[in-house]
Write an enzyme that holds these catalytic residues in place. Sequence first.
Site, PDB file in Angstrom:
ATOM      1  N   LYS A  12       0.835  -1.201   0.000  1.00 27.48           N
ATOM      2  CA  LYS A  12       0.000   0.000   0.000  1.00 27.48           C
ATOM      3  C   LYS A  12       0.873   1.254   0.000  1.00 27.48           C
ATOM      4  O   LYS A  12       0.612   2.215  -0.727  1.00 27.48           O
ATOM      5  CB  LYS A  12      -0.897  -0.030   1.244  1.00 27.48           C
ATOM      6  N   GLY A  35      -5.453   8.505   5.918  1.00 31.25           N
ATOM      7  CA  GLY A  35      -4.673   9.600   6.479  1.00 31.25           C
ATOM      8  C   GLY A  35      -3.456   9.959   5.649  1.00 31.25           C
ATOM      9  O   GLY A  35      -3.158  11.139   5.429  1.00 31.25           O
ATOM     10  N   ARG A  83      -8.095  12.894  13.679  1.00 31.25           N
ATOM     11  CA  ARG A  83      -6.634  12.910  13.654  1.00 31.25           C
ATOM     12  C   ARG A  83      -6.104  14.322  13.397  1.00 31.25           C
ATOM     13  O   ARG A  83      -6.640  15.058  12.577  1.00 31.25           O
ATOM     14  CB  ARG A  83      -6.109  11.929  12.605  1.00 31.25           C
ATOM     15  N   GLN A 107       4.605  11.422   7.796  1.00 34.05           N
ATOM     16  CA  GLN A 107       3.836  11.714   6.576  1.00 34.05           C
ATOM     17  C   GLN A 107       3.848  13.207   6.241  1.00 34.05           C
ATOM     18  O   GLN A 107       3.759  13.579   5.065  1.00 34.05           O
ATOM     19  CB  GLN A 107       2.397  11.217   6.729  1.00 34.05           C
ATOM     20  N   ASP A 113       3.859  -0.307  11.373  1.00 34.60           N
ATOM     21  CA  ASP A 113       2.594  -0.918  10.953  1.00 34.60           C
ATOM     22  C   ASP A 113       2.552  -2.424  11.182  1.00 34.60           C
ATOM     23  O   ASP A 113       1.560  -3.076  10.859  1.00 34.60           O
ATOM     24  CB  ASP A 113       2.327  -0.608   9.469  1.00 34.60           C
ATOM     25  N   ASN A 124       3.667   6.969  18.445  1.00 37.25           N
ATOM     26  CA  ASN A 124       2.966   7.424  17.231  1.00 37.25           C
ATOM     27  C   ASN A 124       1.787   6.522  16.879  1.00 37.25           C
ATOM     28  O   ASN A 124       0.918   6.897  16.095  1.00 37.25           O
ATOM     29  CB  ASN A 124       3.927   7.563  16.042  1.00 37.25           C
ATOM     30  N   ARG A 157      -4.027   3.316  18.816  1.00 37.84           N
ATOM     31  CA  ARG A 157      -3.671   1.897  18.706  1.00 37.84           C
ATOM     32  C   ARG A 157      -2.956   1.353  19.941  1.00 37.84           C
ATOM     33  O   ARG A 157      -2.572   0.187  19.944  1.00 37.84           O
ATOM     34  CB  ARG A 157      -2.802   1.663  17.459  1.00 37.84           C
ATOM     35  N   ARG A 196      -5.626  -2.372  11.116  1.00 32.79           N
ATOM     36  CA  ARG A 196      -4.549  -3.084  11.817  1.00 32.79           C
ATOM     37  C   ARG A 196      -5.080  -3.752  13.095  1.00 32.79           C
ATOM     38  O   ARG A 196      -4.642  -4.838  13.472  1.00 32.79           O
ATOM     39  CB  ARG A 196      -3.418  -2.128  12.184  1.00 32.79           C
TER      40      ARG A 196
END
Length: 436
Positions: free
Chosen positions: A21, A91, A120, A166, A309, A332, A340, A384
Site C-alpha cells: 500500500k 490519512g 486525527r 507523513q 505498521d 505514534n 492503537r 490493523r
Amino acid sequence: MKAYVKPTPRLEGTINALSSKNYTTRYLLIGALADGTSTVYYPAHSEDSDAMRRCIRDLGAVVEEDEEKMTIRGFGRHPRDVKELNVGNAGAVLRFLMSTAALCPEVTFVNAYPNSLGKRPHDDLIDSLQQMGVEVEHNNGRLPITIKGGKPRGGKITVSGNISSQFLSSLLFLTPLLEEDSEITILHDLKSKIIVGQTLEVLAQAGIQIEASDDLMHYKIPGRQQYEPQQYIVQGDYPGSAAILAAAAVTHSDVKVLRLAEKSRQGERAVVDVLRAMNVNLTHENDIVHVRGNQQLKAGEFDGDHFTDGVLAMVAAAVFAEGTSRFYNVENLRYKECDRITDFVNELRKAGADVEERQSEIIVHGRPQGVAGGVEINAHYDHRVIMALTIVGLRSEKGLVINDAHHVAKSYPQYFDHLLSLGAQIELVKEEETAH
C-alpha cells in the site's frame, strides 16, 4: 460486517503477499506529478490506494488499469482546479495531497469519517504550508481542511516529526516543483524514519534530486525539477503480511508467503527478525517467508518504531509467548485510525490477554496456554486492529466476534480470504444478517 473467529489449531498453505500500500500510493502520486505517462505494475487494491487513485483523477490525472498494471498520464505542476477532495479514511493520502493541493486555487478536503480520520491532527503540516505562503482553513487542525494555494513558495521550511513522518513526505513531494530551492529542517524527533526512506527511494526513481542528512533531520531540495514518467513495480507488502505470519506463528502451521523481498526498504521487514527472536521456526529465502509454527513462542523486547505498521500483529503473537514482552518507542501508534495503544489494549484485555500500556509502550505478559475469548470486541474502525484481534481469536478457547470487520479493506481486502485459504475457522456475517 462481523467476523466470527473460531479456535483454529492448524494453518497450512501458500499465499501471495498483497502488494504494498505504501509504495502504491507513492507511485500513483509521483505518476500524477509527472508530465507524461507512467506505468505501475502490480498496484495494491485497497481503500487507501483507491482513495489516492480517485483523488489524482479528480485533480486531472488520466488513470487506466487492467489486472496487472495501471497507467497514469500526469498533470505535472498544473492540477485541475477542483473544489473538493474526499480521501475517505486514508490519512496518508490526505497528508500527501494537502501539499499537492497547494498548487490549486482552493480545495476543501471533506470530513467523510468524523469518528476516525476526522479525529486525527494535521497541525504540523498546516504550520509548514503556512510558512510557504499557503492559507489554510481548518477545524483545530482537523478535517474539514481548505487549502487556499496557487503559488506556494519554497525557501526555509520547518516541520515537526513528532506525530508522523507523513508531513515530511508530503513536503518532499511538493518542494521539487517550486520555483525556489528549499531547505526542510525537522523539529523535535522524526517518527518512522524507515518510511521516509521509502519516500526518498521513490522520489529518486522519478528522477528527483534531494540531499538528505544522514540522520534524516535536514533536507536540501533544488527547485524547478520535473518528475520523469517511469515504470514502477510494486513489491509485496510487509505490514499486511505481518498479520499472516503472526497467525502462522501462534498456531501449528506450515505457511509460505511469497513476494516478500529480502532486501526491501519497508521497515516492517523487521517483523521477520522479531518472529525469529520470539523463537518462531522461520526461513526467508528467494523472497519467500516460510513459517512452521509450533506454539513455542518466547517473549522479547522490541523497538516498535522500526516496524510501526507491524507492531499490533507482533503484540498479538506476544500474547501467547512465554514471558513478558515489551514493545517500546511506539507513541505514534496513538495517532492512527484510532489510539492503537489504549483502544487495542482494552480489546485485548476483553479477550483475556494480560497487557499493560505506557505512554509509548505496550507490555505483554504472555499466556502460552492461550486466552479465554468468548466475547464480542470492537475494532475501532481500524484495519490493523482487526487483523491483530483475528490472530488472538485463532488461539482463543472460545473464539472472538469482531465488529466492523469490513474495515480491514482499508489496506488488505483479501485478508480473511487468505486466512480461510490457509484453513482458518472464520465466519463473516453482514450486520443485517446478525439482527434476525
